[in-house]
Scaffold this motif. Structure first.
Motif, PDB file in Angstrom:
ATOM      1  N   MET A 130      10.891   4.073   0.227  1.00 38.40           N
ATOM      2  CA  MET A 130      10.685   4.636   1.697  1.00 38.40           C
ATOM      3  C   MET A 130      10.993   6.080   0.801  1.00 38.40           C
ATOM      4  SD  MET A 130       9.629   2.901   4.253  1.00 38.40           S
ATOM      5  CE  MET A 130      10.770   2.971   5.510  1.00 38.40           C
ATOM      6  N   ASP A 131      11.256   6.884   0.280  1.00 41.15           N
ATOM      7  CA  ASP A 131      11.368   8.106  -0.080  1.00 41.15           C
ATOM      8  C   ASP A 131       9.550   8.109  -0.325  1.00 41.15           C
ATOM      9  OD1 ASP A 131      11.681  10.365  -0.807  1.00 41.15           O
ATOM     10  OD2 ASP A 131      13.456   9.569  -2.281  1.00 41.15           O
TER      11      ASP A 131
ATOM     12  N   PHE B 255      15.238   3.536   8.316  1.00 38.52           N
ATOM     13  CA  PHE B 255      15.098   3.314   7.091  1.00 38.52           C
ATOM     14  C   PHE B 255      17.092   3.558   6.676  1.00 38.52           C
ATOM     15  CE2 PHE B 255      15.764   3.429   2.269  1.00 38.52           C
ATOM     16  CZ  PHE B 255      16.109   2.105   2.027  1.00 38.52           C
ATOM     17  N   ASN B 256      17.144   5.194   6.891  1.00 36.08           N
ATOM     18  CA  ASN B 256      18.259   5.973   6.102  1.00 36.08           C
ATOM     19  C   ASN B 256      19.676   5.899   7.587  1.00 36.08           C
ATOM     20  OD1 ASN B 256      17.552   7.287   8.899  1.00 36.08           O
ATOM     21  ND2 ASN B 256      17.523   9.158   8.506  1.00 36.08           N
ATOM     22  N   GLU B 257      19.221   5.051   8.193  1.00 37.59           N
ATOM     23  CA  GLU B 257      20.651   4.017   8.677  1.00 37.59           C
ATOM     24  C   GLU B 257      20.826   2.519   8.338  1.00 37.59           C
ATOM     25  OE1 GLU B 257      20.517   4.722  12.958  1.00 37.59           O
ATOM     26  OE2 GLU B 257      19.413   6.957  13.099  1.00 37.59           O
TER      27      GLU B 257
ATOM     28  N   THR C  11       0.977  -1.266  -0.099  1.00 37.28           N
ATOM     29  CA  THR C  11      -0.274   0.067  -0.414  1.00 37.28           C
ATOM     30  C   THR C  11       1.321   1.304   0.271  1.00 37.28           C
ATOM     31  OG1 THR C  11       0.070  -0.376   1.862  1.00 37.28           O
ATOM     32  CG2 THR C  11      -1.425  -1.068   1.653  1.00 37.28           C
ATOM     33  N   ASP C  12      -0.170   2.339   0.458  1.00 37.22           N
ATOM     34  CA  ASP C  12       0.968   3.926   0.125  1.00 37.22           C
ATOM     35  C   ASP C  12       1.157   4.053   1.889  1.00 37.22           C
ATOM     36  OD1 ASP C  12      -1.564   3.624   1.566  1.00 37.22           O
ATOM     37  OD2 ASP C  12      -1.531   6.333   0.696  1.00 37.22           O
ATOM     38  N   LYS C  13       1.061   2.869   2.488  1.00 38.32           N
ATOM     39  CA  LYS C  13       2.196   3.374   3.968  1.00 38.32           C
ATOM     40  C   LYS C  13       2.814   2.256   4.220  1.00 38.32           C
ATOM     41  CE  LYS C  13      -1.995   6.036   5.967  1.00 38.32           C
ATOM     42  NZ  LYS C  13      -3.241   5.484   3.744  1.00 38.32           N
ATOM     43  N   PHE C  14       2.661   0.477   3.522  1.00 40.99           N
ATOM     44  CA  PHE C  14       3.045  -0.645   4.428  1.00 40.99           C
ATOM     45  C   PHE C  14       3.484  -1.276   2.876  1.00 40.99           C
ATOM     46  CE2 PHE C  14       0.826   1.031   8.224  1.00 40.99           C
ATOM     47  CZ  PHE C  14       2.195   0.871   9.040  1.00 40.99           C
TER      48      PHE C  14
ATOM     49  N   SER D  44       9.534  -6.057   6.415  1.00 41.90           N
ATOM     50  CA  SER D  44       9.024  -4.686   6.239  1.00 41.90           C
ATOM     51  C   SER D  44       9.142  -3.467   6.111  1.00 41.90           C
ATOM     52  CB  SER D  44       8.193  -4.925   7.987  1.00 41.90           C
ATOM     53  OG  SER D  44       7.254  -5.602   7.976  1.00 41.90           O
ATOM     54  N   PHE D  45       8.773  -2.813   5.287  1.00 37.73           N
ATOM     55  CA  PHE D  45       9.086  -0.472   5.212  1.00 37.73           C
ATOM     56  C   PHE D  45       7.482  -0.463   5.598  1.00 37.73           C
ATOM     57  CE2 PHE D  45      11.453  -3.724   2.088  1.00 37.73           C
ATOM     58  CZ  PHE D  45      12.474  -3.442   2.850  1.00 37.73           C
ATOM     59  N   ASP D  46       7.797   0.882   6.456  1.00 43.90           N
ATOM     60  CA  ASP D  46       6.930   1.805   6.747  1.00 43.90           C
ATOM     61  C   ASP D  46       7.250   2.821   5.987  1.00 43.90           C
ATOM     62  OD1 ASP D  46       5.455   4.031   8.451  1.00 43.90           O
ATOM     63  OD2 ASP D  46       5.731   2.869  10.068  1.00 43.90           O
ATOM     64  N   ARG D  47       6.721   2.947   5.149  1.00 41.71           N
ATOM     65  CA  ARG D  47       7.002   4.370   4.362  1.00 41.71           C
ATOM     66  C   ARG D  47       7.083   5.957   4.657  1.00 41.71           C
ATOM     67  NH1 ARG D  47       7.116   6.059  -1.479  1.00 41.71           N
ATOM     68  NH2 ARG D  47       5.322   7.878  -1.384  1.00 41.71           N
ATOM     69  N   LEU D  48       5.418   6.216   5.375  1.00 38.48           N
ATOM     70  CA  LEU D  48       5.221   7.021   6.138  1.00 38.48           C
ATOM     71  C   LEU D  48       6.438   7.212   7.734  1.00 38.48           C
ATOM     72  CD1 LEU D  48       1.522   7.889   5.645  1.00 38.48           C
ATOM     73  CD2 LEU D  48       3.429   8.383   4.041  1.00 38.48           C
ATOM     74  N   ASN D  49       6.946   6.693   8.372  1.00 41.12           N
ATOM     75  CA  ASN D  49       7.482   7.220   9.402  1.00 41.12           C
ATOM     76  C   ASN D  49       9.133   6.309   9.501  1.00 41.12           C
ATOM     77  OD1 ASN D  49       5.292   7.228  11.514  1.00 41.12           O
ATOM     78  ND2 ASN D  49       5.025   5.268  11.201  1.00 41.12           N
ATOM     79  N   GLY D  50       8.844   5.966   7.712  1.00 38.63           N
ATOM     80  CA  GLY D  50      10.431   5.564   7.726  1.00 38.63           C
ATOM     81  C   GLY D  50      11.194   4.390   8.659  1.00 38.63           C
ATOM     82  N   ILE D  51      10.577   4.018   8.951  1.00 38.78           N
ATOM     83  CA  ILE D  51      11.183   2.419   9.459  1.00 38.78           C
ATOM     84  C   ILE D  51      10.737   0.664   8.744  1.00 38.78           C
ATOM     85  CG2 ILE D  51      10.388   1.196  11.501  1.00 38.78           C
ATOM     86  CD1 ILE D  51      11.312   3.728  11.838  1.00 38.78           C
ATOM     87  N   ILE D  52      11.772   0.497   9.005  1.00 39.37           N
ATOM     88  CA  ILE D  52      12.562  -1.207   8.307  1.00 39.37           C
ATOM     89  C   ILE D  52      12.394  -2.280   9.614  1.00 39.37           C
ATOM     90  CG2 ILE D  52      15.187  -0.802   8.061  1.00 39.37           C
ATOM     91  CD1 ILE D  52      14.902  -2.773   6.088  1.00 39.37           C
ATOM     92  N   SER D  53      11.800  -3.040   9.678  1.00 38.55           N
ATOM     93  CA  SER D  53      11.800  -4.473   9.199  1.00 38.55           C
ATOM     94  C   SER D  53      12.325  -6.076   9.315  1.00 38.55           C
ATOM     95  CB  SER D  53      10.653  -4.437  10.804  1.00 38.55           C
ATOM     96  OG  SER D  53      11.046  -5.839  11.446  1.00 38.55           O
ATOM     97  N   TYR D  54      13.693  -6.192   9.894  1.00 42.24           N
ATOM     98  CA  TYR D  54      14.351  -7.200   8.556  1.00 42.24           C
ATOM     99  C   TYR D  54      15.028  -8.495  10.166  1.00 42.24           C
ATOM    100  CZ  TYR D  54      18.652  -5.634  10.062  1.00 42.24           C
ATOM    101  OH  TYR D  54      19.957  -5.227  10.808  1.00 42.24           O
ATOM    102  N   PRO D  55      14.224  -9.724   9.607  1.00 37.48           N
ATOM    103  CA  PRO D  55      14.493 -10.622  10.507  1.00 37.48           C
ATOM    104  C   PRO D  55      16.160 -10.778  10.881  1.00 37.48           C
ATOM    105  CG  PRO D  55      13.948 -11.890   8.449  1.00 37.48           C
ATOM    106  CD  PRO D  55      14.231 -10.099   8.129  1.00 37.48           C
TER     107      PRO D  55
END
Length: 241
Positions: free
Chosen positions: A185-186, A130-132, A33-36, A107-118
């Motif tokens: 993520m941009d 994500f920017n880190e 989606t446009d958010k996740f 997982s990518f959270d577009r609006l908050n700029g957060i990534i989650s990975y195993p």
């Protein structure tokens, strides 16, 4: 370890199609989606395979000099403990090869700029800005005439006190995959290519328009225009890019 990749759209990314998004049969993209954006990835039990092979081979190497004792009068039941080492290795190897592969989410959270990975081995997923995130394009060596292959691997970014291990997050074209993730993520750019995002494009456009079309967070080697000519004209008039 290779050089950490810049957060940049390098080339046209992989296109996300509706047929590859759940509830489509066999799809491994859970949400788009446009958010996740969430991908479910099958992971082979590589740790079990590697350790199993090490235990098995080293165990056989250890007991090899004592093979004759198992059929001689000097045999003692304690010698059976020597068989335990390769036996454990064999069990681990069988588990790694035949046990059903587990699924883990990227997982990518577009609006908050957060990534989650195993995590690399076990434990809870790693999460952070994500920017880190630090990723590398790792190249496997050529074996028996096969060409070397590139993989997209993430560095253990959000557990700095742990070993600096690499986690493969894509076995596909690493430049295309990384471009997809950076583009998505941009949040100041339109959504990436693919009809899976089409029903969210107008909604995303209106959000960015209300914010005054802020300039992109990350640079790009390629154009990233709006979905329509009219929307592109609005972005250029209001945002200036």
């Amino acid at each position: 370890m290779g050089k950490h990749q810049e957060h940049r759209i390098l080339k046209n990314p992989r296109s996300i199609q509706k047929k590859n998004v759940k509830p489509s049969k066999g799809a491994l993209i859970i949400t788009s989606t446009d958010k996740f954006f969430i991908e479910s990835r099958k992971e082979a039990l590589t740790v079990s395979i590697i350790l199993g092979a090490i235990f098995l081979l080293s165990g056989l190497w250890i007991i090899y000099p004592f093979v004759d004792f198992f059929t001689s009068d000097d045999f003692h039941w304690t010698m059976l403990f020597l068989l335990l080492y390769p036996f454990i290795g064999l069990l681990m190897l069988i588990k790694g090869v035949f046990k059903p592969k587990k699924h883990t989410n990227l997982s990518f959270d577009r609006l908050n700029g957060i990534i989650s990975y195993p995590a690399t081995f076990f434990g809870k997923p790693l999460e952070g800005p994500f920017n880190e995130l630090k990723v590398v394009f790792a190249v496997s060596g050529a074996i028996d005439g096969y060409s070397p292959q590139e993989y997209l691997k993430v560095v253990n970014t959000f557990r700095p006190k742990k070993l600096d291990l690499l986690k493969t997050i894509s076995y596909e074209n690493p430049q295309e995959e990384w471009s997809l993730y950076v583009w998505y993520m941009d949040k100041n750019r339109p959504l990436p290519p693919g009809d899976a995002f089409d029903k969210y494009r107008l909604q995303d456009f209106e959000r960015r328009k209300a914010e005054g079309f802020p300039r992109p967070l990350y640079p790009s080697n390629i154009p990233t225009p709006e979905a329509t000519k009219e929307q592109q004209e609005e972005r250029e008039k209001i945002g200036g890019w």
